[in-house]
Design a protein around this motif. Structure first.
Motif, PDB file in Angstrom:
ATOM      1  N   PRO A   1      21.137  27.248 -26.976  1.00 28.67           N
ATOM      2  CA  PRO A   1      19.573  27.372 -26.881  1.00 28.67           C
ATOM      3  C   PRO A   1      19.332  27.181 -25.615  1.00 28.67           C
ATOM      4  CG  PRO A   1      20.061  25.018 -27.839  1.00 28.67           C
ATOM      5  CD  PRO A   1      21.392  25.799 -27.508  1.00 28.67           C
ATOM      6  N   LEU A   2      17.861  27.814 -25.363  1.00 28.07           N
ATOM      7  CA  LEU A   2      17.388  27.686 -23.981  1.00 28.07           C
ATOM      8  C   LEU A   2      16.016  26.959 -24.459  1.00 28.07           C
ATOM      9  CD1 LEU A   2      17.553  28.040 -20.894  1.00 28.07           C
ATOM     10  CD2 LEU A   2      16.150  30.015 -21.240  1.00 28.07           C
ATOM     11  N   VAL A   3      15.646  25.793 -23.999  1.00 27.80           N
ATOM     12  CA  VAL A   3      14.598  24.948 -24.488  1.00 27.80           C
ATOM     13  C   VAL A   3      13.484  24.606 -23.447  1.00 27.80           C
ATOM     14  CG1 VAL A   3      13.786  22.626 -25.505  1.00 27.80           C
ATOM     15  CG2 VAL A   3      15.944  23.710 -26.053  1.00 27.80           C
ATOM     16  N   ASP A   4      12.044  24.944 -23.587  1.00 32.38           N
ATOM     17  CA  ASP A   4      10.946  24.822 -22.530  1.00 32.38           C
ATOM     18  C   ASP A   4      10.687  23.518 -22.383  1.00 32.38           C
ATOM     19  OD1 ASP A   4       8.976  24.920 -20.830  1.00 32.38           O
ATOM     20  OD2 ASP A   4       8.365  27.017 -21.541  1.00 32.38           O
ATOM     21  N   LEU A   5      10.701  22.803 -21.368  1.00 29.23           N
ATOM     22  CA  LEU A   5      10.222  21.441 -21.264  1.00 29.23           C
ATOM     23  C   LEU A   5       8.985  21.240 -21.538  1.00 29.23           C
ATOM     24  CD1 LEU A   5      12.396  20.020 -18.415  1.00 29.23           C
ATOM     25  CD2 LEU A   5      12.622  19.531 -20.800  1.00 29.23           C
ATOM     26  N   PHE A   6       7.844  22.359 -21.347  1.00 29.44           N
ATOM     27  CA  PHE A   6       6.561  22.281 -21.769  1.00 29.44           C
ATOM     28  C   PHE A   6       6.139  21.718 -22.952  1.00 29.44           C
ATOM     29  CE2 PHE A   6       2.684  24.331 -23.112  1.00 29.44           C
ATOM     30  CZ  PHE A   6       1.801  23.705 -22.293  1.00 29.44           C
ATOM     31  N   ASP A   7       6.995  22.352 -23.913  1.00 27.60           N
ATOM     32  CA  ASP A   7       6.500  21.897 -25.161  1.00 27.60           C
ATOM     33  C   ASP A   7       7.841  21.632 -26.386  1.00 27.60           C
ATOM     34  OD1 ASP A   7       7.036  24.511 -25.514  1.00 27.60           O
ATOM     35  OD2 ASP A   7       4.804  25.064 -26.151  1.00 27.60           O
ATOM     36  N   GLY A   8       9.134  21.860 -25.742  1.00 26.27           N
ATOM     37  CA  GLY A   8      10.023  22.148 -26.560  1.00 26.27           C
ATOM     38  C   GLY A   8      10.752  23.282 -27.341  1.00 26.27           C
ATOM     39  N   MET A   9       9.824  24.356 -27.084  1.00 25.56           N
ATOM     40  CA  MET A   9       9.785  25.594 -27.498  1.00 25.56           C
ATOM     41  C   MET A   9      11.547  26.044 -27.488  1.00 25.56           C
ATOM     42  SD  MET A   9       8.126  29.082 -27.514  1.00 25.56           S
ATOM     43  CE  MET A   9       6.786  28.888 -28.696  1.00 25.56           C
ATOM     44  N   VAL A  10      12.162  26.550 -28.398  1.00 21.53           N
ATOM     45  CA  VAL A  10      13.305  27.299 -28.131  1.00 21.53           C
ATOM     46  C   VAL A  10      13.071  28.697 -27.732  1.00 21.53           C
ATOM     47  CG1 VAL A  10      15.644  27.889 -29.169  1.00 21.53           C
ATOM     48  CG2 VAL A  10      14.403  25.822 -29.727  1.00 21.53           C
ATOM     49  N   ILE A  11      13.256  28.994 -26.596  1.00 26.79           N
ATOM     50  CA  ILE A  11      12.620  30.787 -26.155  1.00 26.79           C
ATOM     51  C   ILE A  11      13.935  31.487 -26.283  1.00 26.79           C
ATOM     52  CG2 ILE A  11      11.061  29.588 -24.508  1.00 26.79           C
ATOM     53  CD1 ILE A  11      12.753  30.432 -22.411  1.00 26.79           C
ATOM     54  N   SER A  12      14.903  31.008 -26.391  1.00 24.83           N
ATOM     55  CA  SER A  12      15.982  32.036 -26.873  1.00 24.83           C
ATOM     56  C   SER A  12      17.502  31.350 -27.289  1.00 24.83           C
ATOM     57  CB  SER A  12      16.605  32.895 -25.556  1.00 24.83           C
ATOM     58  OG  SER A  12      17.235  32.142 -24.686  1.00 24.83           O
ATOM     59  N   ALA A  13      17.974  31.837 -28.030  1.00 24.37           N
ATOM     60  CA  ALA A  13      19.476  31.099 -28.531  1.00 24.37           C
ATOM     61  C   ALA A  13      20.344  32.274 -29.021  1.00 24.37           C
ATOM     62  CB  ALA A  13      19.120  30.203 -29.786  1.00 24.37           C
ATOM     63  N   THR A  14      21.751  31.790 -28.741  1.00 23.54           N
ATOM     64  CA  THR A  14      22.695  32.665 -29.006  1.00 23.54           C
ATOM     65  C   THR A  14      23.865  31.887 -29.729  1.00 23.54           C
ATOM     66  OG1 THR A  14      23.912  32.460 -26.690  1.00 23.54           O
ATOM     67  CG2 THR A  14      22.400  34.406 -27.079  1.00 23.54           C
ATOM     68  N   ALA A  15      24.613  32.435 -30.534  1.00 20.88           N
ATOM     69  CA  ALA A  15      25.813  31.792 -31.401  1.00 20.88           C
ATOM     70  C   ALA A  15      26.877  32.714 -31.387  1.00 20.88           C
ATOM     71  CB  ALA A  15      25.110  31.307 -32.868  1.00 20.88           C
TER      72      ALA A  15
ATOM     73  N   ARG B   1       7.112  22.917 -37.324  1.00 16.02           N
ATOM     74  CA  ARG B   1       7.268  21.806 -37.266  1.00 16.02           C
ATOM     75  C   ARG B   1       6.247  20.840 -36.417  1.00 16.02           C
ATOM     76  NH1 ARG B   1      12.069  18.035 -37.530  1.00 16.02           N
ATOM     77  NH2 ARG B   1      11.726  16.303 -36.735  1.00 16.02           N
ATOM     78  N   VAL B   2       5.721  19.663 -36.904  1.00 14.22           N
ATOM     79  CA  VAL B   2       4.783  18.855 -36.386  1.00 14.22           C
ATOM     80  C   VAL B   2       5.646  17.898 -35.398  1.00 14.22           C
ATOM     81  CG1 VAL B   2       3.189  16.933 -36.604  1.00 14.22           C
ATOM     82  CG2 VAL B   2       3.542  18.801 -38.338  1.00 14.22           C
ATOM     83  N   LYS B   3       5.067  17.770 -34.048  1.00 13.42           N
ATOM     84  CA  LYS B   3       5.821  16.893 -33.025  1.00 13.42           C
ATOM     85  C   LYS B   3       5.047  16.143 -32.731  1.00 13.42           C
ATOM     86  CE  LYS B   3       8.647  18.648 -30.109  1.00 13.42           C
ATOM     87  NZ  LYS B   3       9.251  19.308 -29.209  1.00 13.42           N
ATOM     88  N   ALA B   4       5.494  14.644 -32.606  1.00 13.98           N
ATOM     89  CA  ALA B   4       4.698  13.717 -32.187  1.00 13.98           C
ATOM     90  C   ALA B   4       4.420  13.491 -30.702  1.00 13.98           C
ATOM     91  CB  ALA B   4       5.352  12.176 -32.642  1.00 13.98           C
ATOM     92  N   GLY B   5       5.234  14.139 -30.086  1.00 13.51           N
ATOM     93  CA  GLY B   5       4.914  14.100 -28.464  1.00 13.51           C
ATOM     94  C   GLY B   5       3.798  15.281 -28.294  1.00 13.51           C
ATOM     95  N   LEU B   6       3.558  16.238 -29.197  1.00 15.02           N
ATOM     96  CA  LEU B   6       2.208  17.051 -28.963  1.00 15.02           C
ATOM     97  C   LEU B   6       1.126  16.529 -29.634  1.00 15.02           C
ATOM     98  CD1 LEU B   6       4.230  20.261 -29.271  1.00 15.02           C
ATOM     99  CD2 LEU B   6       3.745  19.351 -27.285  1.00 15.02           C
ATOM    100  N   GLY B   7       1.103  15.337 -29.931  1.00 13.73           N
ATOM    101  CA  GLY B   7      -0.311  14.923 -30.512  1.00 13.73           C
ATOM    102  C   GLY B   7      -0.329  15.248 -31.968  1.00 13.73           C
ATOM    103  N   TYR B   8       0.906  15.442 -32.574  1.00 16.71           N
ATOM    104  CA  TYR B   8       1.413  15.612 -34.070  1.00 16.71           C
ATOM    105  C   TYR B   8       0.547  16.987 -34.283  1.00 16.71           C
ATOM    106  CZ  TYR B   8       2.264  10.526 -34.418  1.00 16.71           C
ATOM    107  OH  TYR B   8       2.900   9.450 -34.289  1.00 16.71           O
ATOM    108  N   LYS B   9       1.032  17.894 -33.353  1.00 19.79           N
ATOM    109  CA  LYS B   9       0.696  19.192 -33.670  1.00 19.79           C
ATOM    110  C   LYS B   9       1.995  19.923 -33.686  1.00 19.79           C
ATOM    111  CE  LYS B   9      -1.902  19.370 -29.812  1.00 19.79           C
ATOM    112  NZ  LYS B   9      -2.917  19.946 -28.635  1.00 19.79           N
ATOM    113  N   THR B  10       2.015  21.254 -34.122  1.00 23.32           N
ATOM    114  CA  THR B  10       3.127  22.114 -33.917  1.00 23.32           C
ATOM    115  C   THR B  10       3.269  22.909 -32.569  1.00 23.32           C
ATOM    116  OG1 THR B  10       1.971  24.264 -34.694  1.00 23.32           O
ATOM    117  CG2 THR B  10       2.972  22.619 -36.452  1.00 23.32           C
ATOM    118  N   ILE B  11       4.331  23.447 -32.443  1.00 22.61           N
ATOM    119  CA  ILE B  11       4.579  23.920 -30.955  1.00 22.61           C
ATOM    120  C   ILE B  11       3.583  25.398 -30.881  1.00 22.61           C
ATOM    121  CG2 ILE B  11       6.126  25.374 -29.562  1.00 22.61           C
ATOM    122  CD1 ILE B  11       8.355  23.506 -30.495  1.00 22.61           C
ATOM    123  N   LYS B  12       3.447  26.139 -31.946  1.00 23.98           N
ATOM    124  CA  LYS B  12       2.748  27.183 -31.882  1.00 23.98           C
ATOM    125  C   LYS B  12       1.219  26.869 -31.921  1.00 23.98           C
ATOM    126  CE  LYS B  12       1.355  31.073 -34.948  1.00 23.98           C
ATOM    127  NZ  LYS B  12       1.535  31.711 -36.408  1.00 23.98           N
TER     128      LYS B  12
END
Length: 564
Positions: free
Chosen positions: A416-430, A540-551
Motif C-alpha cells: 500500500p501507499l499511505v499518505d502521512l496527512f491523514d493515513g489514507m491508502v491512496i493506492s494498493a497492489t497485491a 473508520r474513526v481515527k483518534a489521531g484525527l480528532g475521532y473523525k474518519t479520513i473521509k
C-alpha cells in the motif's frame, strides 16, 4: 378548641353565666354570683361575646355539616356562626378548608341536604382512619409473633388507643400466605364467630410478614438487618399493606426506609444505564466488524468511548473498557510476522529524510517540518520527536512497505501507499510474489491520484524492491523528479512506523490470530483486504484525527481550502 369544658369551666357554668346576662346582670355581678371559684369578669365578658353554648360536641359530624354548609352555600361568616354556636372561628375555617370539596361541585336544592352529605362523608372518613390505626396494631402483633422488633412507643400508643380490636387490611394478596410459622390447632379455635374472625385476621397478617421474611432472608428467623427490613416493607406493600402499616409491622423508621429505597432506585438506574451502554457498545463493535469484513473486534476502548460521546451517551472511559472486556469485544494482540524484503546494500541509498539529525533538525530536502512536529517540540522541549510522520497537506509525504499473508493455497503480498496527512491508502497492489513490479505499479497508481506538479517525498524501508533500477527510474531525473526518495536506517523498523502500523492494524482487525488468514484462499484474501481498505478510508474513526474518519477529514480540509 377542646371538647367538654370551655377554658377550664363546664358548659353548665357557662350556660348559667349567659342566663344571668339575659336577666340584666353585668360582668362583675355575674362573676360574683358564680362564686369565688368561678370565672373572672374578663372570662364572663368573653363568654358573652361568643354567645350560647351548643349541646353538641366540638367536632361532631352533624355540627361540622351544619357549619360548613352555611359557610359555603350562604353568606354566613365564621365570626357570626362562632358566636352563635360557641366555636372558635379558626376551627370553622379549618373545617371549611378540609370539607368544602365535598359539596363545592354539587348542586343541592336544600341546605340541609348538603349538611347531611358532609356529615356522612366525615363519618366515613373517620371510620376509615380508625380502621387503618387498627390495621397498624394488628400488624404489630403479627410482627411480634414473627420475631420482628417493634418500637415500644409505637406499640404502647397503639394498644392504649384501640386495645385488642383488630381489623384486616383490604386487598391483601392471598398468595402471600404460603408460610405459617405456628399452625393453629382445631381445638384452639374459639366458638365465638367474632373472636374467630379476629384470630384469622391476626393469622393472615402473621403469614404475610413471615412470607416477606422468608423471601428476604431465606428463612423466617431474626435478626433482620436494615436493608432487609426495607425489602420486607416493599414486599408487604406489594401484598396490599399501606406504607405506614408495613413500616410499623417491620419496625423501620420512615427516613431510614426511604433512604434505603433511594439507594435501591439509584442501583436500579445504574443497572439500567449499564444495560443500555452494553447494548450500544455491542452494536457499535458488531457493526464496525461487519462493515470491515473482520473476524474480530476492531475498535479499542478509547475510540468506542469517543464514538459513544458523539452519539450522546455519557460513560466513563474505564467503564467502557470494563464492559468491552466482559463482552469479549477487545481487539486481540497479534503475533508479528517474520517476512523481510531486505536483500543487501547497493549504490542506491537515499537519505533518511524523516529522521532528526544530531543537530536536532530535519534534513533540508524534507522541507519545512509539519505543524504537529513544531508544536510538539515547542510544548515538550525535554521530549522532542525524533521523526516527523506528519504532513500539513494531502500528497505531500507518503510511506510504503510490503507485507506477507499466508493463504490456504499460497502466499499473498500487499503493497500500500499511505499518505502521512491523514493515513489514507491512496493506492494498493497485491500479488503472489513480492516483486519490484508490485511496488512500482503501486507507486504509479498512487502518483496518478496526485496533482501534476506535485513532488512528494516517498519514504520506504531498505527492501530490495525500493533499491532496484525500476524504482529509481520511476523517480525521474534530477531536473524533473516525480518524487523524492527517502529510506529508513538498516534494521530499524521504527523509521517506517506508519506503514508497519497500518499492516499491524489490518492484520489485527481481519485476522485475530497469526494463522487465521490460512483459512482463506488468495482470492478471498484479496476481496477481504479490498473491502477493509475501502472501509478504512471512508468509515473508520481515527483518534489521531480528532475521532473523525479520513473521509470527513478530507472534506473538512477541502472546505477550509476553498474558503481561504
Amino acid at each position: 378548641m377542646n371538647e367538654g369544658p370551655v377554658m377550664g369551666y363546664s358548659k353548665a357554668i357557662r350556660r348559667r353565666a349567659l342566663e344571668l346576662f339575659d336577666q340584666g346582670c353585668d360582668e362583675n355581678e355575674v362573676a360574683r354570683l358564680l362564686g369565688p371559684n368561678g370565672p373572672s369578669a374578663t372570662t364572663v365578658r368573653r363568654w358573652r361575646i361568643q354567645g350560647v353554648v351548643t349541646d353538641q360536641r366540638i367536632g361532631d359530624p352533624k355540627l361540622i355539616g351544619f357549619v360548613v354548609s352555611r359557610m359555603v352555600l350562604t353568606d354566613a361568616t365564621a365570626t357570626a356562626l362562632g358566636r352563635r354556636l360557641g366555636i372558635n372561628p379558626s376551627t370553622i375555617y379549618c373545617w371549611v378548608r378540609n370539607t368544602r370539596h365535598m359539596i363545592e361541585n354539587s348542586q343541592f336544592d336544600d341546605i340541609d341536604e348538603a349538611a347531611r352529605v358532609i356529615m356522612e362523608t366525615v363519618v366515613r372518613d373517620r371510620k376509615d382512619n380508625n380502621e387503618r390505626r387498627r390495621d397498624a396494631y394488628a400488624a404489630q402483633r403479627a410482627a411480634r409473633t414473627a420475631g420482628v422488633r417493634v418500637p415500644a412507643d409505637v406499640e404502647v400508643a397503639a394498644a392504649q388507643e384501640i386495645g385488642d380490636d383488630i381489623v384486616v387490611p383490604e386487598g391483601v394478596a392471598p398468595a402471600m400466605y404460603g408460610v405459617v410459622s405456628q399452625p393453629l390447632a382445631v381445638d384452639d379455635l374459639p366458638d365465638d364467630p367474632e373472636e374467630l374472625r379476629k384470630l384469622l385476621i391476626e393469622e393472615r397478617n402473621l403469614r404475610a410478614t413471615a412470607e416477606a421474611m422468608v423471601v428476604v432472608l431465606g428463612k423466617g428467623e431474626p435478626p433482620v438487618k436494615t436493608p432487609e427490613k426495607a425489602t420486607m416493607v416493599n414486599l408487604l406493600r406489594e401484598a396490599g399493606f399501606t406504607a405506614v402499616l408495613a413500616r410499623r409491622c417491620v419496625g423501620i423508621a420512615e427516613s431510614t426506609y426511604f433512604w434505603f429505597n433511594a439507594q435501591a432506585d439509584n442501583r436500579a438506574q445504574r443497572h439500567k444505564r449499564r444495560g443500555q451502554l452494553v447494548e450500544a457498545i455491542r452494536t457499535l463493535c458488531t457493526t464496525a466488524t461487519q462493515e470491515a469484513g473482520a473476524c474480530g473486534a476492531i475498535y479499542g476502548y478509547r475510540v468506542v468511548h469517543q464514538i459513544l460521546r458523539s452519539q450522546g451517551l455519557r460513560a466513563n472511559e474505564k467503564l467502557v473498557r470494563e464492559i468491552m472486556a466482559e463482552e469479549n469485544l477487545q481487539p486481540v494482540q497479534r503475533r508479528k510476522g517474520v517476512y523481510s524484503s531486505y536483500e543487501g546494500e547497493n549504490q542506491h541509498c537515499p537519505e533518511n529524510l524523516i529522521l532528526v539529525g544530531d543537530d536536532g533538525q530535519l534534513p533540508p530536502r524534507w522541507g519545512q517540518p509539519s505543524t504537529h512536529f513544531t508544536t510538539h517540540n515547542a510544548t515538550y522541549p525535554d521530549a522532542p520527536l525524533q521523526h516527523d510522520f506528519h504532513a500539513d497537506h494531502p500528497g505531500q509525504r507518503l510511506v510504503t512497505d510490503i507485507s506477507e499473508f499466508k493463504a490456504k493455497d499460497g502466499k499473498l503480498y500487499l503493497s500500500p501507499l499511505v499518505d502521512l496527512f491523514d493515513g489514507m491508502v491512496i493506492s494498493a497492489t497485491a500479488g503472489c510474489h513480492p516483486t519490484t513490479e508490485l511496488a512500482v505499479v503501486m507507486l504509479e497508481e498512487g502518483l496518478a491520484t496526485l496533482e501534476e506538479k506535485s513532488c512528494p517525498i516517498v519514504h520506504t524501508d531498505r527492501g530490495g524492491q525500493y533499491r532496484s533500477q525500476a524504482w529509481c527510474n520511476a523517480a525521474g531525473d534530477k531536473d524533473t523528479p516525480r518524487f523524492i526518495p527517502s529510506m529508513s536506517r538498516k534494521a530499524t523498523s521504527g523509521d517506517n512506523a506508519v506503514a508497519e502500523g497500518f499492516f499491524g492494524m489490518l492484520k489485527r482487525d481481519l485476522f485475530p490470530t497469526a494463522r487465521a488468514c490460512e483459512n482463506y484462499t488468495i482470492a478471498e484474501l484479496i476481496r477481504k483486504i479490498d473491502q477493509y481498505i475501502d472501509w478504512y478510508n471512508n468509515r473508520r474513526v481515527k483518534a489521531g484525527l480528532g475521532y473523525k474518519t479520513i473521509k470527513q477529514n478530507r472534506e473538512e480540509y477541502s472546505r477550509q481550502t476553498q474558503a481561504a
